[in-house]
Motif scaffolding. Structure first.
Motif: not given
Lengths: 203, 176
Positions: A64-68, A144-145, A157-158, B121-122
């Protein structure tokens, strides 16, 4: 109950380490395996499942950090993982492993493609690869889920993130502004309570 | 490779990479504008072909920049364009990763950021998968392959590479 919580917090492993060569070889393998797409799923498969350099939560937050941050997401993830494992040397090793061979291959393929671009057979094979890449992405959501969507708040949130970004096609920034504050507040509250439970239990 | 061309490649790919918020594919239109319309390094058709090749080939699809650089200035052009695309952003990520690791003692904050971002993220990964499927999947054979392959990958420990090659073979057999 508090005992189990205390154990979980205390069982934090020492940070993993890998040599620059191991990092370069691993990212080269990730890169060369991911023809037709599915690169992020391959990265997770190698970094989390096989090498066990990170756990799912750590890898997902790095993603997520890398996407930002600006730049190509998968290149950024490689640099992030490499830095974490072996500093600047690790970052460079991961970057080189990820892009050196594909860059050479691409230039070669570009020359061949001119000869085969009208071949229907080639397009059918590529369609198959595309289907497999989507399947790998969905499998990553499943794996991951299962480790992160363990109660009602993360599930909401997902789902909200998927609806905003995938169905309504909001840009990344809007999506994160709408979801991240709730996610962080929820997780902070939970981590804080865990820490208190550990303190209360300590002799 | 003239110095002027080398500097042009550095500025086109270096500056654009720093604007690539939302991943490498977000700046594809900008690349097309600069390489086709502004600098005339390649034709629009060659650009489209380069995009398809970079998508299908191994490695990050952002390596389309290697192909664009190759058209502009041969092997050196490919190397300069690729370096300009990944090094400035790589340095930024390296810095952020160092800061992130320094927060190791702050367990509560670290857990909060990590665990709070994970479900998001998911969701983003699923969104990405659906968006790619909408672009790349044009018929029921592909859709069926995706469903079956997803099932196999989820319930068994089959090597994904075997699944990918099988899908390529099935695509060839059923499509031909």
């Amino acid at each position: 109950m508090t005992e189990a919580v205390a154990e979980e917090v205390e069982a934090e492993k020492p940070p993993p380490h890998a040599t620059a060569w191991e990092i370069a070889v691993t990212f080269n393998e990730i890169s060369l395996s991911s023809f037709g797409g599915g690169l992020s799923a391959w990265s997770r498969e190698m970094v989390v499942a096989r090498r066990k350099w990170m756990d799912d939560a750590e890898f997902l937050s790095a993603m997520t950090i890398c996407r930002i941050l600006p730049g190509a997401n998968q290149v950024n993830v490689a640099v992030f993982v490499g830095t974490k494992l072996a500093g600047a040397r690790g970052a460079f090793a991961a970057l080189a492993g990820l892009i050196a061979m594909p860059t050479l291959l691409l230039v070669g393929i570009a020359a061949l493609y001119a000869a085969f671009q009208h071949s229907h057979a080639l397009h059918h094979v590529l369609d198959g690869f595309a289907a497999a890449a989507v399947a790998m992405t969905l499998q990553m959501v499943w794996k991951t889920g299962r480790t992160t969507l363990t109660s009602i708040v993360p599930i909401i949130l997902f789902a909200a993130t998927f609806v905003f970004n995938g169905l309504l096609r909001w840009p990344l920034w809007w999506t994160l502004l709408a979801t991240a504050p709730f996610g962080i507040a929820w997780a902070w509250n939970r981590a804080h309570r865990k820490a208190l439970a550990v303190k209360a239990h300590a002799p | 490779m003239t110095l002027t061309l080398a500097l042009q490649l550095c500025s086109v790919f270096g500056i654009t990479s720093l604007l690539a918020f939302g991943g490498g594919n977000a700046v594809i239109p900008q690349f097309e504008l600069l390489t086709v319309t502004v600098h005339h390094w390649l034709t629009a058709q060659q650009f489209t072909d380069s995009f398809a090749i970079a998508q299908a080939a191994p490695g990050p699809s952002t390596l389309i920049v290697s192909l664009l650089g190759f058209r502009a200035g041969g092997v050196w052009g490919a190397l300069i364009a690729t370096a300009a695309m990944v090094i400035p952003t790589g340095i930024i990520v390296w810095g952020v990763a160092k800061l992130w690791d320094r927060g190791h003692g702050e367990k509560v904050w670290r857990h909060a950021l990590q665990d709070g971002m994970a479900p998001i993220a998911v969701g983003l990964i699923l969104a990405g998968g659906v968006v790619v499927a909408q672009h790349a999947e044009s018929n029921w054979v592909q859709l069926a392959m995706t469903v079956i392959a997803t099932g196999i990958l989820c319930v068994s420990k089959t090597n994904p590479l075997i699944v990918a090659v099988s899908c390529g073979v099935v695509g060839y057999v059923l499509g031909a």
